[in-house]
Design an enzyme around this catalytic site. Structure first.
Site, short mmCIF file in Angstrom:
data_model
loop_
_atom_site.label_atom_id
_atom_site.label_comp_id
_atom_site.label_asym_id
_atom_site.label_seq_id
_atom_site.Cartn_x
_atom_site.Cartn_y
_atom_site.Cartn_z
N GLU A 1 24.23 -27.59 9.25
CA GLU A 1 23.88 -28.92 9.76
C GLU A 1 24.61 -29.99 8.93
O GLU A 1 24.45 -30.04 7.71
CB GLU A 1 22.37 -29.13 9.66
CG GLU A 1 21.92 -30.42 10.32
CD GLU A 1 20.42 -30.63 10.24
OE1 GLU A 1 19.85 -30.42 9.16
OE2 GLU A 1 19.83 -31.03 11.26
N LYS B 1 3.06 -39.90 3.52
CA LYS B 1 4.18 -40.29 2.66
C LYS B 1 5.41 -40.47 3.53
O LYS B 1 5.96 -39.50 4.06
CB LYS B 1 4.48 -39.21 1.60
CG LYS B 1 5.46 -39.73 0.55
CD LYS B 1 6.34 -38.66 -0.05
CE LYS B 1 7.74 -38.62 0.47
NZ LYS B 1 8.56 -39.82 0.44
N CYS C 1 17.89 -34.70 14.52
CA CYS C 1 17.75 -33.24 14.41
C CYS C 1 18.25 -32.58 15.69
O CYS C 1 18.67 -31.42 15.67
CB CYS C 1 16.31 -32.87 14.13
SG CYS C 1 15.18 -33.69 15.22
N GLU D 1 8.93 -28.99 10.95
CA GLU D 1 10.05 -29.21 11.87
C GLU D 1 11.26 -29.53 11.02
O GLU D 1 11.24 -30.50 10.27
CB GLU D 1 9.77 -30.37 12.82
CG GLU D 1 8.84 -30.06 13.97
CD GLU D 1 9.28 -28.89 14.81
OE1 GLU D 1 8.40 -28.19 15.32
OE2 GLU D 1 10.51 -28.64 14.95
P1 NDP Z 1 14.29 -34.43 3.38
O1 NDP Z 1 13.78 -33.06 3.54
O2 NDP Z 1 15.13 -34.75 2.23
O3 NDP Z 1 13.09 -35.49 3.37
C1 NDP Z 1 12.04 -35.47 4.30
C2 NDP Z 1 10.79 -35.98 3.65
O4 NDP Z 1 10.38 -35.05 2.63
C3 NDP Z 1 10.96 -37.32 2.94
O5 NDP Z 1 9.78 -38.07 3.06
C4 NDP Z 1 11.18 -36.88 1.50
O6 NDP Z 1 10.88 -37.87 0.54
C5 NDP Z 1 10.21 -35.72 1.40
N1 NDP Z 1 10.47 -34.81 0.28
C6 NDP Z 1 11.62 -34.65 -0.41
N2 NDP Z 1 11.44 -33.71 -1.38
C7 NDP Z 1 10.16 -33.29 -1.29
C8 NDP Z 1 9.37 -32.34 -2.01
N3 NDP Z 1 9.87 -31.64 -3.01
N4 NDP Z 1 8.08 -32.15 -1.66
C9 NDP Z 1 7.55 -32.84 -0.63
N5 NDP Z 1 8.23 -33.77 0.08
C10 NDP Z 1 9.53 -33.98 -0.23
O7 NDP Z 1 15.04 -34.73 4.76
P2 NDP Z 1 15.76 -36.07 5.22
O8 NDP Z 1 14.87 -37.22 5.01
O9 NDP Z 1 17.08 -36.09 4.60
O10 NDP Z 1 15.84 -35.86 6.80
C11 NDP Z 1 16.85 -35.20 7.39
C12 NDP Z 1 16.44 -33.81 7.82
O11 NDP Z 1 15.32 -33.87 8.69
C13 NDP Z 1 17.52 -33.11 8.61
O12 NDP Z 1 17.70 -31.79 8.16
C14 NDP Z 1 16.98 -33.10 10.04
O13 NDP Z 1 17.46 -32.10 10.85
C15 NDP Z 1 15.53 -33.03 9.82
N6 NDP Z 1 14.80 -33.54 10.96
C16 NDP Z 1 14.17 -32.63 11.77
C17 NDP Z 1 13.52 -33.03 12.91
C18 NDP Z 1 12.81 -32.02 13.77
O14 NDP Z 1 11.87 -32.39 14.44
N7 NDP Z 1 13.21 -30.76 13.76
C19 NDP Z 1 13.47 -34.45 13.31
C20 NDP Z 1 14.16 -35.33 12.39
C21 NDP Z 1 14.79 -34.85 11.25
P3 NDP Z 1 12.04 -38.87 -0.01
O15 NDP Z 1 12.41 -39.72 1.12
O16 NDP Z 1 11.36 -39.60 -1.09
O17 NDP Z 1 13.16 -37.99 -0.46
#
Ligand code: NDP
Length: 493
Positions: free
Chosen positions: A383, A173, A282, A248
């Site tokens: 963050e 997804k 991140c 992550e």
């Molecule tokens: P989100 O947690 O909002 O979304 C990440 C993914 O999870 C998306 O595909 C999202 O879908 C999905 N998602 C949202 N809600 C649910 C749920 N209830 N159950 C299962 N899946 C769900 O994060 P962001 O996309 O806003 O990304 C930013 C974040 O990612 C930051 O905090 C950043 O630090 C972190 N990040 C961490 C990295 C690492 O390696 N440590 C690398 C890159 C980013 P949808 O898009 O449909 O909302």
């Protein structure tokens, strides 16, 4: 209008909700495509396809599985520029970074293809005569991958390639904001000849598709990158189901600059770390921990260099800072800037949503620097995920390390110093999964483990050989060729 579809059991298809939602360019609000929205039924179909394809795939010798990955690597290489352009249009990062991100996927594909001829286990001497012992890696089964929008192809490559070379099947997804790049990546798997059912793409919201994947009894592992809020919720539910997770999540990364550092070098590292990808990495630099003796000089240098950073559409090769992902992100960043001001931090530069200059239809926030920030302030702890950096002044290396380690996250840290003793002490004491000496907080290479300590994750690592530990189980095998009963711990020599 271009349509982004699901890919289930080797077929491109619409999600069963019948609904589509627009995909927009964050630089100008232009609608680029519309993406299908899926339901639990689509997840179920994808998981069933994955389940039936995985069994045969697990029997294909790993070097043969790797042949498909080599094809993926070469196709990505051929289509690098095209994919980078799509990535920049839908995600916003400047085109050089878009190219760099596709390169990361290429590197990962070659690297994991190489693993097809390794996937090493161990041979271990048995404690009994005429008995042979070894450990081998076996696949987990069906892997659910949930990825964010900020690295839409790199993170998907970090997860899907080791999963597949290890003999698993994948249900993916992607983030709702970046489905176009996901579609391109899956097309490449298709063109490379990956048998049907082994990669399945299911578009839709996290709360519907993501949750259904976490709940699905036939998904054996969820590999997630995203926010702490969502990661914790996934882990809670997966815990109840005794399902594996690899998480992550966020960061609050700092660059420490000591009094003996090359300040010009540090300035370049800070700007690249803080404002590259508009701060939405991140590993972004969101704190600068500076020795008090060089604070003023560093601030002057930062302010004069920041003026040279051109903002705009990332497809323009001269642009250095692109937009943030959407209007909600813009508001959240602006809210944090107000919080910083209320907390008593001093705004050195930036602090505004950009209006005018032809950028009013995009989501642009000025590169922003706060100074006189203290470690207790919210802007120093939480963050922000935007182009905002906080300068915190300290008196010594020891204090710098204490401040660096005082946050709940532990992803990346960096230190600039010319003193080799201090560099090694910092390397030991900085409590993060990644440490840079005389370089900024970003710049991970795919053959090293990627991930963080504390609240950044749950102890697993993406990329490097460590990724194989996520996507395989260990099986211990004993072969007794003595022809008699030999009891371990009892019949020893
Ligand atoms: P989100 O947690 O909002 O979304 C990440 C993914 O999870 C998306 O595909 C999202 O879908 C999905 N998602 C949202 N809600 C649910 C749920 N209830 N159950 C299962 N899946 C769900 O994060 P962001 O996309 O806003 O990304 C930013 C974040 O990612 C930051 O905090 C950043 O630090 C972190 N990040 C961490 C990295 C690492 O390696 N440590 C690398 C890159 C980013 P949808 O898009 O449909 O909302």
């Amino acid at each position: 209008m271009k349509k982004v579809l699901n890919y289930i059991n080797g077929e491109w298809c619409e999600g069963s909700s019948g609904k589509f939602i627009p995909v927009t360019n964050p630089a100008n609000g232009q609608v680029l495509a519309e993406v299908t929205q899926s339901t639990n039924d689509d997840v179920d179909r994808a998981v069933n396809a994955a389940k039936s394809a995985q069994k045969e795939w697990s029997l294909v010798p790993a070097p043969d599985r790797a042949e498909v990955l080599y094809k993926v690597a070469n196709l990505l290489k051929e289509r690098k520029e095209e994919i980078a352009q799509i990535l920049t249009s839908e995600m916003g990062k400047v085109i050089d970074e878009g190219r760099g991100e596709v390169q990361e996927a290429i590197d990962m594909a070659f690297y994991m293809a190489g693993e097809g001829r390794r996937l090493f286990g161990d041979t271990i001497p048995s404690e009994l005569r005429n008995k042979f012992a070894m450990s081998i890696r076996v696949p987990i089964g069906v892997v659910g991958i949930i990825t964010p929008w900020n690295f839409p192809i790199a993170i998907a490559s970090w997860k899907s390639l080791p999963a597949l070379v290890s003999g698993n099947a994948v249900v993916w997804k992607p983030a709702t904001e970046t489905p176009m790049v996901a579609q391109e990546f899956v097309k490449i798997y298709e063109e490379a000849g990956l048998p049907k059912g082994l990669i399945n793409l299911v578009n839709g919201s996290g709360s519907v598709v993501g949750s259904a994947m976490v709940d699905h009894p036939q998904i054996d592992l969820i590999s997630f990158t995203g926010s702490n809020e969502v990661g914790k919720a996934i882990n809670g539910r997966a815990g109840e189901l005794l399902k594996r997770t690899s998480l992550e999540m966020g960061g609050k990364n700092a660059v420490t600059v000591l009094e003996d550092a090359d300040l010009d070098l540090a300035v370049e590292g800070i700007l690249w770390g803080a404002f590259g990808t508009a701060g939405q990495r991140c590993t972004a630099t969101s704190r600068v921990i500076i020795h008090k003796d060089v604070k003023e000089e560093l601030e002057h240098k930062l302010i004069s260099r920041i003026k040279e950073l051109k903002m705009g559409d990332g497809l323009d090769e001269t642009v250095k800072v692109g937009p943030v992902i959407n209007g909600a992100a813009l508001e959240r960043i602006d809210e944090y800037v107000k919080i910083g001001q209320e907390e008593g931090a001093k705004l050195l530069t930036g602090g505004q949503i950009v209006k005018g200059n032809g950028l009013e239809n995009g989501n642009f926030y000025e590169p922003t620097i706060f100074t006189n920030v203290t470690p207790e302030m919210r802007i120093a702890k939480e963050e922000i995920f935007g182009p905002v950096v906080s300068i915190i002044s300290v008196n010594s290396l020891e204090e710098a390390i204490e401040v660096n380690n005082s946050v709940e996250f532990g992803l990346s840290s960096a230190i600039y110093t010319a003193n080799v003793n201090k560099a090694f002490a910092a390397m030991r004491d900085l409590d993060t999964g990644i440490v840079y000496i005389n370089a900024g907080t970003t710049g991970a290479e795919i053959h090293l483990p990627f991930g963080g300590t504390k609240g950044t994750g749950n102890g697993h690592r993406d990329s490097g050989v460590a990724a194989l530990d996520v996507y395989t189980e260990w099986k211990a095998v004993y072969v007794d060729y003595s022809g008699k009963l030999q009891r371990a711990q009892i019949d020893n020599y």
